[in-house]
Structures are given as C-alpha cells and as structure tokens.
Design a protein around this motif. Sequence first.
Motif, PDB file in Angstrom:
ATOM      1  N   ASP A 159       1.038  -1.118  -0.034  1.00 58.35           N
ATOM      2  CA  ASP A 159      -0.122  -0.175   0.035  1.00 58.35           C
ATOM      3  C   ASP A 159       0.838   1.106   0.139  1.00 58.35           C
ATOM      4  N   ILE A 160       1.341   1.725  -1.202  1.00 52.06           N
ATOM      5  CA  ILE A 160       2.331   2.824  -1.452  1.00 52.06           C
ATOM      6  C   ILE A 160       1.535   4.012  -1.068  1.00 52.06           C
ATOM      7  N   VAL A 161       0.299   3.999  -1.570  1.00 54.63           N
ATOM      8  CA  VAL A 161      -0.525   5.305  -1.303  1.00 54.63           C
ATOM      9  C   VAL A 161      -0.707   5.678   0.320  1.00 54.63           C
ATOM     10  N   ALA A 162      -1.060   4.616   0.956  1.00 56.42           N
ATOM     11  CA  ALA A 162      -1.432   5.024   2.521  1.00 56.42           C
ATOM     12  C   ALA A 162       0.009   5.365   2.990  1.00 56.42           C
ATOM     13  N   ALA A 163       1.141   4.725   2.765  1.00 57.35           N
ATOM     14  CA  ALA A 163       2.293   4.734   3.333  1.00 57.35           C
ATOM     15  C   ALA A 163       2.741   6.126   2.797  1.00 57.35           C
ATOM     16  N   GLY A 164       2.591   6.787   1.888  1.00 59.27           N
ATOM     17  CA  GLY A 164       3.024   8.052   1.545  1.00 59.27           C
ATOM     18  C   GLY A 164       2.182   9.133   1.686  1.00 59.27           C
ATOM     19  N   GLU A 165       1.081   8.991   2.066  1.00 61.57           N
ATOM     20  CA  GLU A 165      -0.075  10.053   2.116  1.00 61.57           C
ATOM     21  C   GLU A 165      -0.525  10.401   3.676  1.00 61.57           C
ATOM     22  N   LEU A 166      -0.341   9.109   4.400  1.00 62.99           N
ATOM     23  CA  LEU A 166      -1.227   9.333   5.626  1.00 62.99           C
ATOM     24  C   LEU A 166      -0.093   9.756   6.919  1.00 62.99           C
ATOM     25  N   ALA A 167      -0.530  10.394   7.731  1.00 62.70           N
ATOM     26  CA  ALA A 167       0.470  10.733   8.775  1.00 62.70           C
ATOM     27  C   ALA A 167      -0.039  10.311  10.337  1.00 62.70           C
ATOM     28  N   ASP A 168      -1.384  10.143  10.303  1.00 63.43           N
ATOM     29  CA  ASP A 168      -1.933   9.802  11.765  1.00 63.43           C
ATOM     30  C   ASP A 168      -1.548   8.395  12.020  1.00 63.43           C
ATOM     31  N   PRO A 169      -1.101   8.107  13.190  1.00 66.72           N
ATOM     32  CA  PRO A 169      -0.908   6.650  13.748  1.00 66.72           C
ATOM     33  C   PRO A 169      -1.898   5.801  13.532  1.00 66.72           C
ATOM     34  N   GLN A 170      -3.284   6.304  13.895  1.00 61.90           N
ATOM     35  CA  GLN A 170      -4.435   5.493  13.965  1.00 61.90           C
ATOM     36  C   GLN A 170      -4.944   5.100  12.649  1.00 61.90           C
ATOM     37  N   ARG A 171      -4.661   5.953  11.785  1.00 63.96           N
ATOM     38  CA  ARG A 171      -5.142   5.889  10.067  1.00 63.96           C
ATOM     39  C   ARG A 171      -4.382   5.147   9.649  1.00 63.96           C
ATOM     40  N   LEU A 172      -2.942   5.125   9.841  1.00 67.32           N
ATOM     41  CA  LEU A 172      -1.742   4.278   9.346  1.00 67.32           C
ATOM     42  C   LEU A 172      -2.060   2.650   9.682  1.00 67.32           C
ATOM     43  N   ALA A 173      -2.366   2.593  11.110  1.00 68.13           N
ATOM     44  CA  ALA A 173      -2.650   1.421  11.555  1.00 68.13           C
ATOM     45  C   ALA A 173      -3.868   0.666  10.925  1.00 68.13           C
ATOM     46  N   ARG A 174      -5.056   1.356  10.847  1.00 69.15           N
ATOM     47  CA  ARG A 174      -6.151   0.917  10.070  1.00 69.15           C
ATOM     48  C   ARG A 174      -5.777   0.494   8.637  1.00 69.15           C
ATOM     49  N   ALA A 175      -5.072   1.198   7.847  1.00 67.71           N
ATOM     50  CA  ALA A 175      -4.770   0.751   6.510  1.00 67.71           C
ATOM     51  C   ALA A 175      -3.918  -0.182   6.631  1.00 67.71           C
ATOM     52  N   LEU A 176      -3.010  -0.435   7.256  1.00 69.29           N
ATOM     53  CA  LEU A 176      -2.264  -1.851   7.508  1.00 69.29           C
ATOM     54  C   LEU A 176      -3.084  -2.779   8.217  1.00 69.29           C
ATOM     55  N   GLU A 177      -4.102  -2.778   8.837  1.00 67.78           N
ATOM     56  CA  GLU A 177      -4.934  -3.782   9.149  1.00 67.78           C
ATOM     57  C   GLU A 177      -5.956  -4.190   7.802  1.00 67.78           C
ATOM     58  N   VAL A 178      -6.183  -3.539   7.168  1.00 69.08           N
ATOM     59  CA  VAL A 178      -6.972  -3.520   5.828  1.00 69.08           C
ATOM     60  C   VAL A 178      -6.081  -4.567   4.859  1.00 69.08           C
ATOM     61  N   ILE A 179      -4.978  -3.898   4.570  1.00 73.75           N
ATOM     62  CA  ILE A 179      -4.393  -4.751   3.504  1.00 73.75           C
ATOM     63  C   ILE A 179      -3.763  -6.014   4.032  1.00 73.75           C
ATOM     64  N   LEU A 180      -3.496  -6.239   5.191  1.00 73.72           N
ATOM     65  CA  LEU A 180      -2.961  -7.655   5.712  1.00 73.72           C
ATOM     66  C   LEU A 180      -4.352  -8.557   5.952  1.00 73.72           C
ATOM     67  N   ALA A 181      -5.502  -8.011   6.105  1.00 75.87           N
ATOM     68  CA  ALA A 181      -6.704  -8.728   6.067  1.00 75.87           C
ATOM     69  C   ALA A 181      -7.119  -9.192   4.830  1.00 75.87           C
ATOM     70  N   THR A 182      -7.031  -8.238   3.801  1.00 71.96           N
ATOM     71  CA  THR A 182      -7.914  -8.300   2.699  1.00 71.96           C
ATOM     72  C   THR A 182      -6.903  -8.503   1.335  1.00 71.96           C
ATOM     73  N   GLY A 183      -5.628  -7.998   1.677  1.00 71.84           N
ATOM     74  CA  GLY A 183      -4.738  -8.231   0.488  1.00 71.84           C
ATOM     75  C   GLY A 183      -4.767  -6.991  -0.545  1.00 71.84           C
ATOM     76  N   GLN A 184      -5.746  -6.209  -0.236  1.00 72.90           N
ATOM     77  CA  GLN A 184      -5.898  -4.977  -1.154  1.00 72.90           C
ATOM     78  C   GLN A 184      -5.768  -3.794  -0.318  1.00 72.90           C
ATOM     79  N   PRO A 185      -5.186  -2.617  -1.023  1.00 77.46           N
ATOM     80  CA  PRO A 185      -4.932  -1.299  -0.352  1.00 77.46           C
ATOM     81  C   PRO A 185      -6.232  -0.656  -0.015  1.00 77.46           C
ATOM     82  N   LEU A 186      -6.267   0.023   1.274  1.00 76.36           N
ATOM     83  CA  LEU A 186      -7.363   0.692   1.715  1.00 76.36           C
ATOM     84  C   LEU A 186      -8.085   1.556   0.441  1.00 76.36           C
ATOM     85  N   SER A 187      -7.198   2.416  -0.273  1.00 73.24           N
ATOM     86  CA  SER A 187      -7.868   3.140  -1.200  1.00 73.24           C
ATOM     87  C   SER A 187      -8.458   2.492  -2.318  1.00 73.24           C
ATOM     88  N   VAL A 188      -8.210   1.120  -2.760  1.00 72.52           N
ATOM     89  CA  VAL A 188      -8.609   0.444  -3.659  1.00 72.52           C
ATOM     90  C   VAL A 188     -10.108  -0.009  -3.242  1.00 72.52           C
TER      91      VAL A 188
END
Length: 318
Positions: A159-188
């Motif tokens: 998830d290059i988009v979230a890694a580059g755009e997000l700065a809030d720890p909670q939102r970053l952790a949420r994006a990480l949860e999503v891609i680990l659980a689904t295999g797809q980036p949050l933005s997709v």
Amino acid sequence: MDEALEDKRKKTIGWRAILIAGPTASGKSALALDLAKRLDGVIINADSMQLYEDLRLVSARPSPSEERDAEHRLYGVLPASQAFSTGAWLRMASAEMEAVWSEGRVPILVGGTGLYFKALTQGLAELPDIPEDIRERARDLADREGVEGLRKALADAGDIVAAGELADPQRLARALEVILATGQPLSVLQKAQHATPFLSPEHALRLVLAPPRAWLHERIARRAAMIVGEEGIDEVRALLGKGLSPKLPGMRAIGIAEIRDLLSQQASLDETINRLTVATRQYAKRQETWFRNQMPDWQRIDPSVGIDLERLPGFAEK
C-alpha cells in the motif's frame, strides 16, 4: 409556530446542517453554542475523544452549564474501554441528524476529528471486519515503531498510497490492518465501493476555525494548566484505576500519559503542564495541516477577532 423561532430558522434555509471544524482550543464549542441558541440548533459531537464519558476534562468536553444552555448529543456516550471507528460514529451521527431534522431543528456538528467530517460529506466505504490477531499486530507495531514503522510496513505490504499520504498513527494502523486482512490497499477498496455521502457538501454551511498561531498557543497553555488541576488529576487517576489496555483509543488521549507520570512522581507539576502544552500544540498543528489539505473548500474564519455570523458568505442570504 413562534415568530422569533421562525425568524431563527429562516436564517438557515438552504442549509441542512452547520459543520464546525478546527484545531483544539480554537473556540469551536463556544461558536456552536452561540449558533444553537440563535437558531434552535442541536449540537452533535464530531470529536473522537469527547465521545468518552471518562474524559470530560482531558478532552475539553462542554461543561455541564454549557450542556444545559443548548441540547448536546453524542458527548460522553461511550466507556473508555470501548474502541470506536469512524463508521460507527457516522452511523450514530446520521441517526441523530435524522432525529433533529424530524423535530424541525438545525443539527450543528462540531469537533476536531477531520475524518468524521470527511466521512459525513464524502462518504465512507464499508470495510470488512478485521480479525483480532491482525488488529493486535498493527497496534503493537504502532506502539513499538510509530509512524515510520507503520509506513514501512504498509509499503512492504503493497500500500504505497497510504504509506506516502497518511501521517496519523491510527489511520496508518487501520490501513495496515486492511491490507493484511484483505490483500488490497485501503484506497482500492474505498474507490471500488463508491460510497455515497450522508450529507452533500453543498447542503451544509462548512466552517473551519483558523486562528493565528500565537493566539491559539496561549489558549492551549491556559487549557493545559486547567487540566492539570485537582479535578483533571482525579479524572485521570480514576481512569487509570480501571486497568484498561493502553492500546485502546480512549487511553491515548493527550493528557493521560502526562498526568500518569505526575501521579507516579516521574514528573513535577510544572513539567507536566509544559509537556501537556507542547503535546497539545503539536496535535493542533497536525489538525491544522489536515484541515488545510483535506478541506480546501471550507470557509475559514479567524476566531481571534470575533465572529460576526451575519458577515459569513452565504449565511445571511440562506
């Protein structure tokens, strides 16, 4: 209908709601209270920490007297033991707004959680449930390595988009949860669902308080000194006495860690006030950056010079 009440409502013809965002200590609650009195409005909380009943002083929730002066909803409605998501807030806030409209009144949403306003006016995709083990992995990484560790993990996971755009720890952790659980980036996932907003932006008067930095810093310093008073210390002591996990969102509120160190005699009173002041200023700066980048079309007003609502573009005409 009472003629005075009818005159108040006429001022917001065309606006289905009033939204007030801004950094902490910028005067959002005072503005909302003034509007509620003038327009027969109902104030609805849009601040993630003011949802928690255990955090009245730490989160700077409206005082009991302010809550008596105008109706307030979604303040202090959750125990600190409960984790809470943007989607859950949106469902609760939407229900409250529907109820206010059914009463012929004006909902006034106020808070510092920009993501809540974005979800309300731009829509929020319904994301899959995250397995608890994955959620725990993301939280542990956030605790150990912070923002940079989360960004690296997101990039490694794809998830290059979230890694580059997000700065809030909670939102970053949420994006990480999503891609680990689904295999797809949050933005997709979000784009695929084409979420429809509950409140169209053009149907709301959208305000962001944007005070001068020095004015805001002085107010933050006063608030910090107030929080680190007897009542604020007692509030944090009682919360810590519940033995809750420090990973819970409510336990991450600014002021808890600072007062915890005061209670354990790891910091003096003056050090605690200074640390709380600095942490709050840093948080306010992050909020300001978010509002500037994510809400470019909201009306910005300077509360330091007083707010003449009749002079706001579109207010008097609506």
